[in-house]
Motif scaffolding. Structure first.
Motif, mmCIF file in Angstrom:
data_model
loop_
_atom_site.group_PDB
_atom_site.id
_atom_site.type_symbol
_atom_site.label_atom_id
_atom_site.label_comp_id
_atom_site.label_asym_id
_atom_site.label_seq_id
_atom_site.Cartn_x
_atom_site.Cartn_y
_atom_site.Cartn_z
ATOM 1 N N GLU A 123 39.743 40.903 81.401
ATOM 2 C CA GLU A 123 38.434 42.108 81.215
ATOM 3 C C GLU A 123 37.711 41.139 81.137
ATOM 4 O OE1 GLU A 123 39.202 44.836 78.118
ATOM 5 O OE2 GLU A 123 40.815 46.138 78.920
ATOM 6 N N TYR A 124 37.031 40.190 80.601
ATOM 7 C CA TYR A 124 35.720 39.928 80.512
ATOM 8 C C TYR A 124 35.628 38.843 81.625
ATOM 9 C CZ TYR A 124 36.192 40.616 75.623
ATOM 10 O OH TYR A 124 36.020 41.521 74.165
ATOM 11 N N GLY A 125 36.675 38.949 82.468
ATOM 12 C CA GLY A 125 36.765 37.770 83.778
ATOM 13 C C GLY A 125 36.977 36.333 84.232
ATOM 14 N N SER A 126 37.367 35.808 82.759
ATOM 15 C CA SER A 126 38.076 34.671 82.246
ATOM 16 C C SER A 126 39.744 34.720 82.359
ATOM 17 C CB SER A 126 37.611 34.640 81.054
ATOM 18 O OG SER A 126 36.932 34.369 80.981
ATOM 19 N N ARG A 127 39.976 33.699 83.932
ATOM 20 C CA ARG A 127 41.274 33.288 83.881
ATOM 21 C C ARG A 127 41.852 32.807 82.162
ATOM 22 N NH1 ARG A 127 40.470 28.972 87.806
ATOM 23 N NH2 ARG A 127 40.633 27.818 85.973
ATOM 24 N N VAL A 128 42.914 33.438 82.291
ATOM 25 C CA VAL A 128 44.159 33.268 80.878
ATOM 26 C C VAL A 128 45.293 32.332 81.084
ATOM 27 C CG1 VAL A 128 44.869 33.689 78.930
ATOM 28 C CG2 VAL A 128 42.580 34.856 80.294
ATOM 29 N N SER A 129 44.428 31.398 80.473
ATOM 30 C CA SER A 129 45.783 29.770 80.432
ATOM 31 C C SER A 129 46.667 29.997 78.738
ATOM 32 C CB SER A 129 45.705 28.534 80.179
ATOM 33 O OG SER A 129 46.828 27.324 80.496
ATOM 34 N N ILE A 130 47.951 29.719 78.703
ATOM 35 C CA ILE A 130 48.660 29.903 77.411
ATOM 36 C C ILE A 130 49.560 28.268 77.745
ATOM 37 C CG2 ILE A 130 50.350 30.623 76.124
ATOM 38 C CD1 ILE A 130 49.489 33.218 77.242
ATOM 39 N N PHE A 131 48.924 27.391 76.150
ATOM 40 C CA PHE A 131 48.992 26.444 76.006
ATOM 41 C C PHE A 131 50.974 26.406 75.004
ATOM 42 C CE2 PHE A 131 49.037 22.105 73.269
ATOM 43 C CZ PHE A 131 48.685 21.678 73.430
ATOM 44 N N ILE A 132 52.147 25.774 76.222
ATOM 45 C CA ILE A 132 53.009 26.189 75.339
ATOM 46 C C ILE A 132 54.266 25.193 75.891
ATOM 47 C CG2 ILE A 132 53.188 26.353 78.430
ATOM 48 C CD1 ILE A 132 55.338 28.073 77.687
ATOM 49 N N ASN A 133 55.033 24.865 74.941
ATOM 50 C CA ASN A 133 56.110 23.918 74.462
ATOM 51 C C ASN A 133 56.946 23.961 76.455
ATOM 52 O OD1 ASN A 133 54.883 23.062 72.938
ATOM 53 N ND2 ASN A 133 57.204 23.675 71.105
ATOM 54 N N PRO A 134 57.863 22.523 76.627
ATOM 55 C CA PRO A 134 58.500 22.231 77.890
ATOM 56 C C PRO A 134 59.809 23.549 77.138
ATOM 57 C CG PRO A 134 58.452 20.494 77.154
ATOM 58 C CD PRO A 134 56.753 21.548 76.034
ATOM 59 N N GLU A 135 59.835 24.293 76.657
ATOM 60 C CA GLU A 135 61.241 24.788 76.692
ATOM 61 C C GLU A 135 61.211 26.215 77.656
ATOM 62 O OE1 GLU A 135 62.197 25.192 72.914
ATOM 63 O OE2 GLU A 135 60.147 23.702 71.932
ATOM 64 N N PRO A 136 62.759 26.353 78.456
ATOM 65 C CA PRO A 136 62.362 27.219 79.233
ATOM 66 C C PRO A 136 61.967 28.629 78.715
ATOM 67 C CG PRO A 136 63.986 25.479 79.893
ATOM 68 C CD PRO A 136 63.677 25.130 78.928
ATOM 69 N N ARG A 137 62.757 29.142 77.132
ATOM 70 C CA ARG A 137 63.289 29.855 76.785
ATOM 71 C C ARG A 137 61.497 30.498 76.740
ATOM 72 N NH1 ARG A 137 62.626 29.470 70.519
ATOM 73 N NH2 ARG A 137 62.575 27.248 70.382
ATOM 74 N N PHE A 138 60.356 30.221 76.785
ATOM 75 C CA PHE A 138 59.337 30.074 76.581
ATOM 76 C C PHE A 138 58.473 31.118 77.613
ATOM 77 C CE2 PHE A 138 59.394 27.337 73.014
ATOM 78 C CZ PHE A 138 59.657 28.341 72.012
ATOM 79 N N PHE A 139 59.662 30.983 79.172
ATOM 80 C CA PHE A 139 58.256 31.029 80.272
ATOM 81 C C PHE A 139 58.364 32.300 80.325
ATOM 82 C CE2 PHE A 139 58.104 26.570 79.893
ATOM 83 C CZ PHE A 139 56.526 26.143 80.575
ATOM 84 N N GLU A 140 59.809 32.780 80.838
ATOM 85 C CA GLU A 140 59.627 34.855 80.766
ATOM 86 C C GLU A 140 59.051 35.100 79.452
ATOM 87 O OE1 GLU A 140 63.139 36.103 82.139
ATOM 88 O OE2 GLU A 140 63.660 34.257 83.734
ATOM 89 N N PRO A 141 58.726 35.610 78.682
ATOM 90 C CA PRO A 141 58.049 35.910 78.190
ATOM 91 C C PRO A 141 56.545 35.673 78.144
ATOM 92 C CG PRO A 141 60.056 35.127 76.894
ATOM 93 C CD PRO A 141 59.890 34.426 77.524
#
Length: 238
Positions: A123-141
């Motif tokens: 809503e503030y106009g920023s693109r959002v990126s989430i820091f994530i481990n290289p584990e497939p289970r975290f990607f669909e969530p």
């Protein structure tokens, strides 16, 4: 080509060691852009041990490339993003006392909470990126949170690169393809350097951005900042 965002936290650490304003972070950021950086990254922690709140305020209307503000999405961070409205806001799960980012989000456990945070930042106009481990289970969530991108936590890759680079990069190739198939933009960061960077981008050619600070600043002590930024830019060519 993958973009290089220069993390200037360590320049702030050097300044803070003596007080005053040497090096001048605004000048560092503007020079880094002039030397070829395609973004500037900061991570203003609550204890202000490197980047300070005022630094962010001083920088945001001077940066002409992409301003990326990393942080844990507490009240203070959200207020900074609301005021500055950077091009990118990168969410990291750091508690206040950690030395550096050392883990990705559990996007399963925190999915609903992250969904609200992501929506507010967008809503503030920023693109959002989430820091994530290289584990497939975290990607669909992660996709379900509504985030625009994920940033791969690359310390495990860097740690094992010199032992067996193919084995080290394999989990990242797998999750990068998964992110691509899910329609998530892809960034990477942590412990990337002149030795391991080119191999990573060759294996993941659709990597959009890398954020590099510590190694780049260390290299700049020997090679100079302008030359070092150009050296890193060349590593991103495939």
């Amino acid at each position: 080509m993958t973009k290089l965002s220069v993390n200037i936290n360590k320049f702030a650490t050097l300044r803070n060691a003596r007080g005053g304003n040497n090096p001048d972070l605004v000048k560092v950021a503007m020079d880094a852009e002039r030397f070829g950086a395609e973004g500037i990254t900061v991570h203003p922690r609550p204890d202000e041990r490197h980047i300070r709140y005022q630094d962010v305020m001083d920088l945001y209307n001077k940066i002409t490339t992409e301003f990326n503000i990393e942080g844990y999405p507490d009240k203070r961070y959200m207020e900074i993003i609301q005021k500055v409205r950077p091009i990118q806001a990168t969410l990291v799960p750091d508690p206040p006392d950690v030395l550096t980012s050392n883990n990705g989000w559990d996007t399963i456990k925190h999915q609903e909470w992250l969904k609200d945070i992501v929506a507010e930042l967008q809503e503030y106009g920023s693109r959002v990126s989430i820091f994530i481990n290289p584990e497939p289970r975290f990607f669909e969530p992660a996709k379900s949170t509504g985030t625009d991108r994920v940033e791969l936590y690359t310390e495990p890759y860097a740690t094992h690169y010199h032992q067996d680079r193919e084995a080290a990069v394999k989990p990242y190739v797998i999750v990068a393809k998964l992110a691509y198939d899910l329609g998530l933009g892809l960034n990477a960061g942590h412990d990337l350097d002149l030795h391991n960077l080119n191999f990573l981008v060759k294996k993941i050619p659709f990597l959009e951005e890398v954020s590099i600070g510590h190694a780049l600043v260390c290299d700049a002590l020997y090679f100079g900042l302008e030359n070092t930024i150009q050296m890193y830019r060349r590593q991103l060519e495939i």
